[in-house]
Structure formats: C-alpha cells, structure tokens
Design an enzyme around this catalytic site. Structure first.
Site, PDB file in Angstrom:
ATOM      1  N   LYS A 139       1.679  -3.246   8.849  1.00 34.67           N
ATOM      2  CA  LYS A 139       2.843  -2.377   8.762  1.00 34.67           C
ATOM      3  C   LYS A 139       4.039  -3.140   9.289  1.00 34.67           C
ATOM      4  CE  LYS A 139       3.823   2.403   9.233  1.00 34.67           C
ATOM      5  NZ  LYS A 139       2.930   3.292   8.596  1.00 34.67           N
ATOM      6  N   LEU A 195       0.833  -1.209   0.000  1.00 34.32           N
ATOM      7  CA  LEU A 195       0.000   0.000   0.000  1.00 34.32           C
ATOM      8  C   LEU A 195       0.855   1.242   0.000  1.00 34.32           C
ATOM      9  CD1 LEU A 195      -2.695  -1.049   2.620  1.00 34.32           C
ATOM     10  CD2 LEU A 195      -3.040  -0.742   0.180  1.00 34.32           C
ATOM     11  N   GLY A 196       2.003   1.138   0.603  1.00 34.11           N
ATOM     12  CA  GLY A 196       2.876   2.296   0.649  1.00 34.11           C
ATOM     13  C   GLY A 196       4.066   2.022   1.532  1.00 34.11           C
ATOM     14  N   GLY A 224       6.624   4.141   4.197  1.00 38.37           N
ATOM     15  CA  GLY A 224       6.873   5.409   4.875  1.00 38.37           C
ATOM     16  C   GLY A 224       8.121   5.320   5.710  1.00 38.37           C
ATOM     17  N   GLY A 225       8.256   6.306   6.564  1.00 37.98           N
ATOM     18  CA  GLY A 225       9.442   6.357   7.402  1.00 37.98           C
ATOM     19  C   GLY A 225       9.583   5.156   8.300  1.00 37.98           C
ATOM     20  N   VAL A 281       3.843  -0.860   4.194  1.00 32.63           N
ATOM     21  CA  VAL A 281       2.495  -1.236   4.599  1.00 32.63           C
ATOM     22  C   VAL A 281       1.875  -2.106   3.508  1.00 32.63           C
ATOM     23  CG1 VAL A 281       0.260  -0.421   5.412  1.00 32.63           C
ATOM     24  CG2 VAL A 281       2.287   0.993   5.734  1.00 32.63           C
ATOM     25  N   ASP A 337       3.675  12.785  14.008  1.00 28.45           N
ATOM     26  CA  ASP A 337       3.860  12.780  12.552  1.00 28.45           C
ATOM     27  C   ASP A 337       2.534  13.021  11.836  1.00 28.45           C
ATOM     28  OD1 ASP A 337       5.411  12.759  10.308  1.00 28.45           O
ATOM     29  OD2 ASP A 337       5.664  10.582  10.221  1.00 28.45           O
ATOM     30  N   GLY A 350       8.310   2.030   7.701  1.00 29.76           N
ATOM     31  CA  GLY A 350       8.367   0.743   7.029  1.00 29.76           C
ATOM     32  C   GLY A 350       7.266   0.614   5.994  1.00 29.76           C
TER      33      GLY A 350
END
Ligand SMILES: *[C@@H]1O[C@H](CO)[C@@H](O)[C@H](O)[C@H]1NC(C)=O
Ligand SMILES: *[C@@H]1O[C@H](CO)[C@@H](O)[C@H](O)[C@H]1NC(C)=O
Length: 676
Positions: free
Chosen positions: A381, A358-359, A361-362, A366, A477, A364
């Site tokens: 995640k 799914l994506g 990020g900072g 997902v 965040d 890890g």
C-alpha cells in the site's frame, strides 16, 4: 691567337647552343620521383631517400613548399628562344594521408608565383600562400590549383573534398568536387582526396583559347578525356614575366601528410606522362598512421564518447539510486526487521505497474507483488504523506500493529519510507475485497454460510482490536471494501490504524475526519472523535450491507430505500425484516441468522453511541451466547434520527465515498443545493 680566334666563335656557338638548351630544359622537365631533383624546399618540406617529396607531415599549423629552382619565363620580354607564351601543361601525382581518417589538413596546391618568399603567409586555410590582409589582392600575381580537404565556410568552400582554381587568393574562382569522368561508365566517379591513394592532376592552359583545364584521376588511370574544370581565364592579367612553379601545402588544427610522387611540366606542348611504375612508394606509414590515427581517433572521438558513457552510467546510477531512494532515520533502527527496501518492493510489484494494481482507496493505491527472494506474495500500500512531523509516531504505531496477530486481520509485514511516501507491506489476500463479491457480477455470489462466517470473522477481528490487545485500536474505516478474503474466503479486516496517520498529520487546525460516508456514526460527524462505538456503528452498517447485498446509501433507489438503515428499520416496523435480505441469495439462508444479523445491524446503528452493543456483545449475539434485546420502535433511534447534518451529509454523497475531512455545514448546504 688563331686558337683564341677559332676558340672564341666556338665558345660563342657553344654558349648560344647551351643557353637555349638550358632554357629548354627548364621549360620542360619530368620527375618520376625526386631523387636527383634540385628543388627549392621550404617550410617542413623534404625529399625522402626514395625520391618521395613530402610537403608536410602531421604537425599542426605547418606549411611546406617545393619549387622548381629556376623561374619560368611566361611573358614576352624573355630572352628565351621559345615564342613568348602563357601556355603550359603540367601533371603530378600526389597523395594525402590524414592523421585521422576523413579528417585532414587544408590540402595542397600547385602554384605559379612571382616569388617563393612566403614569410608573411600563414598556414591553415591560406595554404601558406597568403595572409588575411593580402588574400585576394591582384598584386599577388599568384595562380594556384588547390586540392582542398577542409571545408572553410568563410572561404565559400563547397565541401572538404574539392579542386579549385585560386587566382590571387584562396577564395576559389571556380571549384568542383573531386571526381573524374569515367569514359567506360559514362559518368563522374567520386574520389576521396583524403583516401591516401595516389592521384594525378593534369593542369593545361591554352593561351590561344584562354582556357584552363584541370583534370583529376587516380594515378593508375590514364588522363580522362573530360576535364573536371574547364575555366576561361586570361592569365596575362595574373602571371608576370618570370614565375616560379611548385607546390605548397598546409596543415591546421587537423593535419595530413601531403606527398608529391612525381611531376611533369612543359611550357610548350603536352607535359610528358609520368611513369607510374617508377614513382616512389608511399611510406608504409599508412598502416601505422592508420593505427596512430585510430588511437588519436579513439582519443578524440571515443574519449568524449567514453566520457558521455560514463556520464550516462553515472547519471543512470544516480537516477537508479534516486529511483530506489529511501528515507531512513536513526530512530528507525529498532524497526530494522520490519523495514523493506524500496528496491525489493519496486521489483516485487514490477515497478508498481498498473497491471499489479489491486485497488485504490482513500489512503492510496494497493499493488500486488511477489518478493524476489522468498516468492512470498504481498500487497503493498502506497500512502502519501507530506509531513515529517508525526511520521515517527505513526511508524511506531504501525510497527506495534505489526505485532497484532489475528486470523481475521490482514497481517502487516513491514514498511518502507520514501520522500512523501510511506509503503506498507501486507500479506496478500488472494480473493480480494469483499465488496467485489457483493457488487461485482464478475465475482461469484457468496452464499449465506460464507457471508455469516465472514461477519463473525470480522467481528472477532474488531473485538481483538478493541479489547484483546495491549492497547485499544480503533479501526475507523470498517466497510466491505476493507474486508479482504483469503484463499479460504475467511474475512480479514485490513487497513486498521491507518486513519491515525491523519491524527499525526500536518495541520492541527483542521479536524481530520477519516472514514466513509454511510458508515460514519452521527456523533462522529459532529465531533470527529473516533471511538470503539463509532467502529461498532460502522460494523452495523457493514452487517446490513452483507445481509442485504447493497451499500449503505444508494442514491438511485426509491426515496424510502436510499438509506439502508432507514429501509431495514421500516421493514422491521412492518414486521417483515426479512424483506430486506439480498435477492441474490434467492431465499437460501438460515432465517434465524438473517433476522439476527439484520436486527443486530440496526442495533449497532443506533444513533446513541451508548445504546450500541460492544464488539464483545456483538460476538456473543452472533454466537448465540446472548439474546438480542428488543429494538426500540422509534425511528428517532435509527437512521432518520441521526442528526440532520449527518443525514444531509449522507444524502449529499454517493455511497461509500471516502473523505478525509468533514465539510462544514455551509459546504454541505452547497453540495445539497447543487446536487438536488
Ligand atoms: C614534422 O616535421 C618537423 C620538421 O621536420 C618535425 O620537427 C616534427 O617533429 C615532425 N612532426 C611529425 C608529427 O612527424
Ligand atoms: C601579409 O603579407 C604581406 C606581404 O605579402 C605583409 O606585408 C603583411 O604585413 C602581412 N599581413 C599580416 C597581417 O601578416
């Protein structure tokens, strides 16, 4: 006396007649089976009641010998009535039945030898004829025609299925693969010596031509015209005056039963053809032996396979276990209900396939997943952590956050732990993250009503974290990419508390600054201390982001527009704050709400933490329950005033860049120098 006188010449005549006859008989014989044969047997050779001569059975390292009982006179100094000659002709039918199909003993040989005493000879590759020290010596005076069924590289064997001429040793002078020449087909046809089929070998030596012909074929066929081997050889150098003829066979580590079914020999002229129909039957062992062979084969070949298979299965079990291996400690017992098995998560996410990503990020990557048992959609995640230290506190915190319940928070369902890896399981948000709607042209544009609702929702979620729960939770965040939209496009704040992982982290020497450039409050970049005020600052940047449809920092813009706060503040100073609205809204917005959001965004972005509203106040402003105070007309308070290093810091990074530790001033300098 007269009777004696008359009887003496009679006896002499009788003697003169019978002796040559006896010799004549010895020099020419035929055995269609060996029932009545008087052969000299040695080793494990024996004659079966049906006349079958068996040289060896399938015991290891055995030899078997069968010799014609009387020596044959080959050279001149013979009292035989026959002209002295080295010529001979012989043919015999043999069969070789290996214990294991295709893997036989060493084979058998027709042998002409001065002595049948082979006490010093060894089995295996020496065929019971030689040993390692006398192999090849001219003093052996042995001629052997071998039917070799094992490849002995040290004897320069060509293959494991050949016919060879051995002179004084088993290193053949000449050899050829077992074939016969088919007159009908006009070509050589291969034979498998180990097939167990009866085959016939013809050996003819012509003294005048000094040519040794060896011919092979199936026993059922008549002698082919073309010999397999036709080798010039002077047997006068090999053979002695008086020689024994017969057979020898040997087994080694691998074994065969070697059989002779019939044998014909002639010292003067062609040996008589064998009558195949009269030959003894081979034992019906073949089937039994086949089965036994099969059993042995299974033991010798399949067993290692089974072992390999078991090893592979075991290894894959171990790998499987390794694949699904988790870390569970005693202290986690109380979190049992929140614990997911890695195997389930692995299956749910199709092995953490990139397709389910799914994506990233900072913290890890997902992954989307569907729990196998319940069909519940989840987001997993994967957070890497390399410390044992602190994980207990962090998990405790995560679990307690799992008790956070708010319609504007992404629900944490549970966790799983592996070596160096923490997996957090969340409710799946079907519409993904908000930033995609704001910046990806693929996603539909959000109208103002939707945007305002999302802003209110996120504010409510953040307020819940800050004030309405049993303890203060600082998100750390807040940004558009951490706001997820459920199926009804409700904004839900995700990833809360994750930054704490770094607080519990390994290295106490470094201050862990977690957050995203452009959303970091100036005092936070100085002190690294997260407070509700730093969350409010980030929420302010987020509000402007949603209203203006652009990121807090966009380096590609005109210089005065690079930092969103500065630009919005300038618009406000010019009395045209609505100029900052997202052009994609095409003017479709509620003016009061837009103005409120932009101003509130600025207020939250105040450089002084104490000047920022609390989330409860933010909520009240958004709900119209409180009136927004006038903004101070002082650029020092917004954006530009934020401490120089923070501004430089913003300037030096692309927008929405996550960092996990604040660079020192010198590294900011170097980034600035290289970047600008
Ligand atoms: C082979 O023959 C020998 C001697 O007759 C005997 O002792 C042995 O058991 C036999 N081996 C097999 C496998 O039949
Ligand atoms: C080989 O056989 C010969 C007799 O042919 C004997 O004298 C000699 O000792 C044997 N050598 C070995 C190593 O067995």
């Amino acid at each position: 006396m007269a009777t004696v006188l008359t009887s003496l010449p009679f006896l002499i005549i009788l003697y003169l007649i019978t002796i040559p006859l006896k010799f004549a008989q010895d020099d020419k014989f035929i055995y269609n089976g060996f029932h009545q044969a008087n052969l000299h047997l040695d080793g494990i050779a024996k004659i079966h009641p049906n006349g079958l001569l068996q040289l060896t059975n399938t015991s290891n390292q055995q030899v078997g010998y069968a010799f014609h009982p009387l020596p044959i006179k080959f050279n001149t100094s013979s009292s035989s009535s026959l002209p002295p000659s080295l010529s001979f002709s012989t043919n015999f039918v043999f069969a070789i039945l290996p214990l294991i199909p295709d893997l036989g003993g060493h084979g058998l040989a027709f042998t002409i030898t001065p002595s049948w005493d082979f006490t010093h000879a060894v089995a295996s590759q020496y065929l019971g004829l030689f040993n390692s020290s006398n192999n090849g010596l001219p003093s052996n005076h042995i001629l052997a025609i071998e039917l070799d069924t094992l490849l002995n590289p040290e004897l320069q064997d060509m293959d494991k299925n050949h016919v060879g001429i051995d002179v004084n040793g088993v290193n053949s002078t000449e050899s050829a693969p077992a074939t016969y020449f088919s007159d009908q087909e006009g070509k050589n046809i291969s034979l498998e010596l180990l097939s167990g089929k009866p085959m016939q070998l013809w050996i003819d030596y012509d003294e005048a031509e000094k040519l040794l012909n060896v011919t092979l074929d199936l026993a059922s066929n008549s002698k082919p015209d073309q010999p397999l081997l036709s080798t010039p050889i002077d047997l006068s150098r090999v053979l002695l005056d008086s020689m024994y003829i017969g057979f020898t066979a040997a087994t080694g580590g691998l074994t065969s039963s070697h059989y002779i079914l019939g044998w014909s020999f002639n010292r003067s002229g062609q040996a008589q053809s064998l009558d195949v129909s009269k030959l003894p039957q081979l034992p019906r062992l073949r089937k039994r032996k086949g089965n036994l062979g099969l059993v042995i084969l299974i033991l010798q070949v399949a067993l290692p396979l089974v072992v390999v298979l078991i090893t592979i299965t075991g290894a894959s079990c171990i790998l499987r276990r390794k694949k699904y291996e988790e870390i569970r400690e005693d202290w986690e017992r109380e979190y049992g209900p929140h614990r997911f098995s890695y195997k389930n998560l692995y299956k749910a996410t199709k092995g953490f396939s990139d397709k389910e990503l799914l994506g990233a990020g900072g913290f890890g990557k997902v992954y989307r997943g569907t729990l196998p048992s319940s069909n519940i959609q989840i987001a997993v995640k994967k957070v890497s952590h390399d410390s044992k230290q602190g994980i207990k506190e962090f998990v405790a915190e995560i679990i307690s956050m799992g008790r956070l319940r708010h319609r504007n928070l992404v629900q944490l369902l549970g966790y799983c732990r592996r070596k160096g890896e923490l997996l957090l399981v969340y409710d799946y948000m079907s519409n993904g993250s908000l930033d995609k709607f704001l910046y990806d042209n693929e996603k539909s544009n959000l109208n103002w009503i939707q945007r305002f609702r999302i802003l209110r929702g996120v504010a409510a979620g953040l307020l819940y974290l800050h004030e309405d729960w049993e303890q203060v939770v600082i998100h750390r965040d807040v940004k558009a990419s951490n706001v997820l939209l459920d199926s009804e496009l409700n904004g839900r704040l995700g990833d809360f508390g994750l930054a704490r992982l770094y607080d519990h982290g390994t290295n106490p020497q470094t201050t862990h600054v977690v957050g995203t450039v452009g959303y970091l409050a100036p005092e936070f970049t100085r002190t690294g201390k997260a407070t509700t005020c730093t969350d409010v600052f980030a929420f302010g940047a987020f509000m402007l982001e949603v209203a203006c449809g652009r990121r807090p920092i966009e380096l590609q813009r005109l210089q005065e527009e690079v930092i969103l706060i500065d630009w919005v503040f300038e618009c406000w100073r010019k009395g045209a704050i609505l100029d900052a609205n997202d052009p994609r809204l095409e003017g479709n917005y509620v003016v009061e709400e837009m103005e409120l959001v932009l101003k509130l965004g600025l207020l939250c972005s105040h450089s002084m933490p104490e000047a920022r509203p609390s989330m409860r106040q933010v909520m009240q402003f958004l709900d119209g329950d409180a009136k927004l105070p006038e903004l101070p007309n002082d650029s020092e308070c917004f954006g530009k005033s934020t401490s120089n290093e923070a501004t430089d810091f913003f300037m030096s990074f692309p927008s929405s860049f996550s960092i996990t530790s604040a660079p020192s001033c010198s590294s900011i300098d170097s980034i600035l120098r290289s970047g600008h």
